[in-house]
Design an enzyme around this catalytic site. Structure first.
Site, PDB file in Angstrom:
ATOM      1  N   LYS A 154     -56.108   5.483   0.706  1.00 20.27           N
ATOM      2  CA  LYS A 154     -56.538   4.681  -0.440  1.00 20.27           C
ATOM      3  C   LYS A 154     -58.055   4.829  -0.563  1.00 20.27           C
ATOM      4  O   LYS A 154     -58.696   5.149   0.412  1.00 20.27           O
ATOM      5  CB  LYS A 154     -56.184   3.204  -0.223  1.00 20.27           C
ATOM      6  CG  LYS A 154     -54.748   2.931   0.201  1.00 20.27           C
ATOM      7  CD  LYS A 154     -53.816   2.927  -0.974  1.00 20.27           C
ATOM      8  CE  LYS A 154     -52.380   2.601  -0.520  1.00 20.27           C
ATOM      9  NZ  LYS A 154     -51.392   2.793  -1.578  1.00 20.27           N
ATOM     10  N   HIS A 190     -40.867  10.289  -1.324  1.00 24.85           N
ATOM     11  CA  HIS A 190     -41.264   8.967  -1.805  1.00 24.85           C
ATOM     12  C   HIS A 190     -40.305   8.539  -2.910  1.00 24.85           C
ATOM     13  O   HIS A 190     -39.853   9.359  -3.696  1.00 24.85           O
ATOM     14  CB  HIS A 190     -42.696   8.991  -2.335  1.00 24.85           C
ATOM     15  CG  HIS A 190     -43.237   7.617  -2.587  1.00 24.85           C
ATOM     16  ND1 HIS A 190     -42.908   6.897  -3.707  1.00 24.85           N
ATOM     17  CD2 HIS A 190     -44.042   6.823  -1.854  1.00 24.85           C
ATOM     18  CE1 HIS A 190     -43.506   5.710  -3.647  1.00 24.85           C
ATOM     19  NE2 HIS A 190     -44.189   5.642  -2.535  1.00 24.85           N
TER      20      HIS A 190
END
Length: 455
Positions: free
Chosen positions: A166, A285
């Site tokens: 992130k 994912h």
């Protein structure tokens, strides 16, 4: 007179067959049906069977050219849902011949392609599928599976640790690579591209791949452990996706990643085949899954999407945490975690498993726990998921007050402490916090993490 009787049909005459004995080769489906007021459950269940197999709304003369009995779906059992007014579980059996071999895409187009907009139903949810052995055998499945992955990585007897980099959007490739390096050097096994990091103007895919490869080779040299970064190969076209996977292979990295629902099953299966042929692990994912699986009475349960992924191919898949920021009931989650990992799973309604599923030695998939978890969750995660899992701490690594590498150290120390405690026979459920506290005495990084995220 005509050889058949024209007109609109009553579905339950043909498609509701309560005395049907299911065959070992049938694909079985469990649907949660909410009929419109006034529609009897048998008619609704039969309508689902018809509309997702051979049926059409009126009698057609071409019905005479085929054997309906051989090809039709059959609703063979209906039961009311306890505690729900006017909801039923309808069990439907589909003959194997209705499906193309090795195509998850075709399986879904047939079973859930059309029927969910059906007027006679207020809502419809596919709860589970039983994939017969004969059909499972037409799929390659995961590129490598759990055992081969452990052998490739040389990591045994513990869950693997990951971290999503992130901020997920906005970093340059070089800074991104630096964040990857810090995490891996600190003790994580994997770092991860976020699902929406593909190839945007601020960071093109080729640059990211290059700097991440550099980061993981550097971290490998320093730690003596094999490291990986899930390079997201998801792209706008299948050709571009494969191009990215080829580049990853040329860099010599161990693993790539794909968003299998937004990318689609056709693309995913192609990528899985490429990965097996070229020795790449494949991390999956599940972006977009909640669009499909969040509603309790309409859509598809995630366990169906998980089964489909095991057929299509993937070595890791995100599967909820049981403890973090995203919802997921414990028993239900454990049910589909077993469906991903085990070779044979018994029917168990308390865990949401409607059918016994035999995977006939198709490789297993590692469940990935990710989303809002931190060091205090480590004992629970170790206990719930066991060794065959990937625990992913995004903010729980990068949010460490001293930076990424100490954040990674904290997670690794916590994990090793939990695994050791478990192996010594301690009870992680009741002594978890104490185990973490004891470990933090020896690790200032862990102590600092414990301070930030209070229990």
């Amino acid at each position: 007179s005509v050889g058949f009787k024209a007109g609109v049909k009553d579905y339950k005459l043909t498609y509701y067959t309560p005395d049907y004995q299911t065959k070992d080769t049938d694909i079985l489906a469990a649907f949660r049906v909410t009929p419109q007021p006034g529609v009897p459950p048998e008619e609704a269940g039969a309508a689902v069977a018809a509309e997702s197999s051979t049926g059409t709304w009126t009698t057609v003369w071409t019905d005479g050219l085929t054997s309906l009995d051989r090809y039709k779906g059959r609703c063979y059992h209906i039961e009311p849902v306890a505690g729900e007014e006017s909801q039923f579980i309808a069990y439907v059996a589909y003959p194997l011949d209705l499906f193309e071999e090795g195509s998850v895409t075709n399986m879904f187009t047939s079973i859930v392609g059309n029927v969910f907009g059906f007027k006679a139903l207020r809502a419809l949810r596919l709860e589970d599928l039983r994939i017969p052995n004969a059909y499972v055998k037409t799929f390659q499945g995961p590129p490598h599976g759990i055992q081969v992955e452990r052998d490739k990585l040389n990591k045994y007897g513990r869950p693997l640790l990951g971290c999503t980099i992130k901020p997920k959007l906005g970093l340059s490739a070089k800074n991104y690579g630096r964040a990857v390096y810090e995490c891996l050097r600190g003790g994580l096994d994997f770092t991860k591209d976020d699902e929406n990091v593909n190839s945007q103007p601020f960071m093109r895919w080729r640059d990211r791949f290059l700097f991440c490869a550099e980061a993981l080779y550097k971290a490998q040299a320093e730690t003596g452990e094999i490291k990986g970064h899930y390079l997201n190969a998801t792209a706008g076209t299948c050709e571009e996706m494969i191009k990215r996977a080829v580049f990853a292979r040329e860099l010599g990295v161990p693993i790539v990643m794909h968003d299998y629902l937004t990318g689609g099953f056709t693309a995913n299966t192609s990528l899985a085949h490429y990965c097996r042929d070229n020795g790449l692990l494949l991390h999956i994912h599940r972006a977009m899954h909640a669009v499909i699986d969040r509603q309790k009475n309409h859509g598809m349960h995630f366990r169906v999407l998980a089964k489909a992924l095991r057929l299509s191919g993937g070595d890791h898949i995100h599967s909820g945490t049981v403890v973090g920021k995203l919802e997921g009931e414990r028993e239900i989650t454990l049910g589909f975690v077993d469906l991903l990992r085990d070779d044979f799973v018994e029917k168990d309604r308390s865990r949401g498993i409607y059918f016994t599923q035999d995977w006939v030695s198709l490789p297993g998939v590692l469940p990935v726990a990710s989303g809002g978890i931190h060091v205090w969750h480590m004992p629970a995660l170790t206990e719930i998921f066991g060794d065959d899992s990937v625990l992913q701490f995004g903010g729980g690594t990068l949010g460490h007050p001293w930076g990424n590498a100490p954040g990674a150290v904290a997670n690794r120390v916590a994990l090793e402490a939990c695994v050791q405690a478990r192996n010594e026979g301690r009870d992680l459920a009741s002594e978890g916090n104490q185990i973490i506290r004891e470990a933090s005495k020896w690790s200032p990084e862990l102590a600092a993490a414990c301070e930030v995220w209070k229990e």
